[in-house]
Design a protein around this motif. Structure first.
Motif: not given
Ligand SMILES: Cc1cc2nc3c(=O)[nH]c(=O)nc-3n(C[C@H](O)[C@H](O)[C@H](O)COP(=O)(O)O)c2cc1C
Length: 339
Positions: A288-306
């Motif tokens: 749900h969180w990924m949908n809300r933030k318009r991410f479609s897979n984990l590679s878009e999320v991973r390390g975004l705030l590293a």
């Protein structure tokens, strides 16, 4: 939502991994975790002492049994080294790996030279997809140098790598004086993954009973901060996979670890507190969180705030000091979070 990911070179359907804990005591436990959606299960640790105790018990039974039944000796392994066929943990690995279609990762805590390699090999032969090394070691002896503690980790890893072919993850203590250096050295020595961090048993004191209390307490989300910091600092700096461990309670904690750069996120306390069904809740809410933030897979999320790449170590030290000074100045002017 596509939650698939890779960890230790294995394909996982999602990044939520059940940590080593009593949640994986039986094949049914492991099946329950798999049914509720986890991407992989790390079994509770095999302790070398436990294996030796069981082997000694089997030997005693064989001797007693042989007095009444001549053929009894063949039922029981005659020595520690031949004891693998009768061992409960190895049977669990074998049966759990056959029962579920997600990776089953064995966890080992050995205590003797040679023990790490031998038992890791047995866990591999029983069908584990990978091994996690639970090098739980609290160096309370003041004659043991910090460098010896670090070398011990490298030696254990080398011993296990030379005896096995499946991926090997090292579960680290949060108490190294230079965690990044340790991570780099383990990475260079062939660790396939690092698990940040193990949680040590920290005895409490009961001032009324005037006694120490040995207890394992479950974690809270406040405990995510230290692993989160190190995951953010190590993301993309090492080749090995990064598993976050400690403090997950809500899907937002899983999301934070992924944003910091974790390949997978482990959970023990939350699943113990709420039951294995809670894995499904965490995964649904993560989607749900990924949908809300318009991410479609984990590679878009991973390390975004590293942690951003510093040009050199001086830059990095200067940035960390600036962050620290900023935070303390803010706190000392009366702006801080009350928990
Ligand atoms: C009751 C309990 C038993 C555990 N047993 C093991 C174990 O056998 N091997 C191990 O490496 N870690 C063990 N752990 C540590 C967990 O795997 C995990 O690293 C730690 O609890 C932090 O994660 P959490 O905050 O999600 O609980 C245990 C933790 C708990 C609470």
């Amino acid at each position: 939502m596509d939650l698939s990911t890779r960890y230790l070179g294995l394909n996982l359907r999602n990044p939520l991994v059940a940590s080593a804990s009593p949640l994986s005591r039986t094949v049914d436990d492991v099946r329950r975790l798999a049914t509720n959606g986890v991407g992989a299960v790390v079994l509770y640790s095999l302790f070398e002492e436990q294996l030796r105790r069981e082997a000694a018990h089997n030997e005693r039974m064989a001797v007693q049994g042989s007095e009444s039944y001549a053929e009894a000796l063949s039922y029981f392994p005659p020595s520690v080294d031949d004891g693998r066929s009768g061992h409960r943990y190895l049977r669990l690995v074998e049966r759990a790996a056959a029962a579920v279609d997600i990776p089953v990762i064995g966890s080992l805590n050995a205590s003797t030279p040679g023990g790490w390699a031998r038992y890791a090999r047995w866990i591999q032969d029983a069908g584990a997809a990978a091994i996690e090394l639970n090098i739980y070691y609290l160096p309370g002896d003041n004659t043991v140098h910090g460098s010896a503690v670090e070398q011990r980790h490298l030696d254990v890893l080398a011993e296990v790598k030379s005896a096995t072919t499946i991926p090997v993850a090292v579960k680290l203590s949060p108490y190294f004086s230079a965690t990044a250096d340790m991570a780099h050295r383990l990475d260079a020595a062939g660790a396939d993954g690092l698990v940040l961090f193990n949680r040590f048993l920290q005895p409490d004191i009961d001032p009324e009973a005037l006694s120490t209390v040995r207890t394992v307490t479950l974690s809270t989300p406040a405990d995510t901060r230290l692993p989160l910091t190190w995951i953010a600092l190590l993301h993309k700096k090492i080749r090995a996979s990064l598993a976050a461990s400690t403090g997950v309670e809500r899907a937002s904690d899983v999301a934070k670890y992924l944003l910091a750069g974790a390949d997978v996120v482990q959970s023990a306390s939350a699943l113990l507190r709420h039951g294995p069904e809670y894995a499904g809740v965490l995964l649904r809410e993560l989607s749900h969180w990924m949908n809300r933030k318009r991410f479609s897979n984990l590679s878009e999320v991973r390390g975004l705030l590293a942690a951003p790449d510093a040009k050199d170590t001086e830059d990095s030290a200067a940035r960390e000091r600036a962050d620290y000074v900023w935070a303390l100045r803010k706190a000392n002017s009366g702006i801080y979070d009350l928990y």
